[in-house]
Scaffold this active site. Structure first.
Site, short mmCIF file in Angstrom:
data_model
loop_
_atom_site.label_atom_id
_atom_site.label_comp_id
_atom_site.label_asym_id
_atom_site.label_seq_id
_atom_site.Cartn_x
_atom_site.Cartn_y
_atom_site.Cartn_z
N SER A 89 -59.44 -41.33 77.00
CA SER A 89 -60.87 -41.06 77.20
C SER A 89 -61.08 -40.33 78.53
O SER A 89 -60.64 -39.20 78.69
CB SER A 89 -61.66 -42.37 77.12
OG SER A 89 -63.05 -42.12 77.15
N HIS A 195 -67.97 -43.09 72.94
CA HIS A 195 -67.27 -42.56 71.76
C HIS A 195 -67.95 -42.92 70.44
O HIS A 195 -67.30 -42.92 69.39
CB HIS A 195 -65.79 -42.99 71.76
CG HIS A 195 -65.03 -42.44 72.93
ND1 HIS A 195 -64.72 -41.11 73.03
CD2 HIS A 195 -64.60 -43.03 74.07
CE1 HIS A 195 -64.09 -40.91 74.19
NE2 HIS A 195 -64.01 -42.06 74.83
#
Length: 306
Positions: A89, A195
């Site tokens: 990420s 996300h």
């Protein structure tokens, strides 16, 4: 082949990066660069800030990135070679700097814009995340689908760890369901449902900022959370990074692809040992080390000599 991994959000902790900066001028330079771009003394905040202060998105993202790049700098100063990079990420931004896609200054300017967009969206949309331990991806997906409200799998971290994100009540319900099954559900120290579709406003805002940057082709192999594979098309990085904010992290697939390409030593750069643990759970026989302070740096350097 050595592969460098870069930590994601949630791994922040008070005091992170301080030891590396005390031991290395190169690590201090990373924090100085970050502070110049951010407009505040990042190292002081890491040294004196509380866990709550460091968890704020606008602080956590550049802070973790600075620790990650400080660790990376210490490794490269010691002559440790590497042929591939990947980040979890947020960690993809440190990986972009390490691979040569962005300069240090560009990397921190880009993460400042990302953190601002995501921080604003977090306040507006809320949401939460939790790691489900000891269950497979299919079961996690099924429980999310059967739960009232919005909760979805977003981080595929290992065969036995999947992170879910969504509305707080829905994520709590998913956690409760797994508790009934005897599985652990661990809330993550993040400010929103990263996300997931709840972050779409942040993705839209960040896309406009990312278009202002020039992305160069990396000097080493760069692996992508979006595809779980080596990235070869760099023609629309702003669009890719915007999608990254609202798309699942295919980290398990990413590790498998790196291993298949010859990576057999994985060194996590950044606070904590989350990615190191995921490597050990996913790739049997692979060597994995974390570098977050002087002690772990020395251990990793010693291992690389063997």
């Amino acid at each position: 082949m050595n592969a460098f991994l870069f930590s994601g959000q949630g791994s922040q902790a008070p005091g992170m990066g301080v030891e590396l900066c005390e031991a290395s001028a190169g690590a201090r330079k990373v924090f100085e660069t970050a502070s110049q771009v951010l407009g505040f003394d990042l190292l002081k905040l890491c040294r004196e800030g509380t866990a709550e202060e460091l968890a704020a998105t606008e602080v956590a993202q550049p802070g973790i990135m600075a620790v990650s790049l400080a660790a990376y700098t210490c490794l490269t100063e010691a002559g440790v070679p590497f042929g591939a990079v990947a980040g979890h990420s947020l960690g993809e931004y440190a990986a972009m700097v390490a691979s040569g896609m962005l300069s240090m200054e560009e990397g921190f300017a880009l993460i400042k814009a990302r953190a601002a967009a995501m921080g604003k969206c977090a306040v507006q949309s809320g949401g939460s995340m939790a790691a489900i331990l000891g269950s497979d991806e299919e079961t996690v997906a099924a429980v999310c689908a059967e739960t009232e409200g919005y909760a979805v799998p977003v981080n595929f971290n290992s065969p036995a760890q999947t992170v879910v994100a969504g509305e707080k009540e829905a994520v709590a319900a998913v956690c409760a369901e797994f508790a009934k099954m005897g599985k652990r559900a661990v809330p993550l120290a993040v400010a929103a449902a990263f996300h997931s579709k709840l972050m779409q406003p942040a993705a839209d805002e960040f896309y406009e900022e990312a278009k202002k940057f020039t992305f160069r082709e990396p000097q080493v192999d760069f692996y992508s959370n979006l595809s779980g594979e080596k990235l070869t098309d760099f023609s629309d990085m702003p669009g890719r990074l915007a999608r990254h904010i609202v798309s699942p992290v295919l980290f398990t697939k990413e590790l498998a692809a790196m291993s298949a390409a010859g990576a057999d030593v994985f060194i996590e750069c950044g606070p904590g040992k989350v990615l190191t643990g995921l490597v050990k759970k996913t790739l049997k026989g692979a060597a994995a080390f974390s570098v977050e302070n002087q002690k772990t740096l020395e251990k990793a350097l010693e291992a690389c000599k063997k």
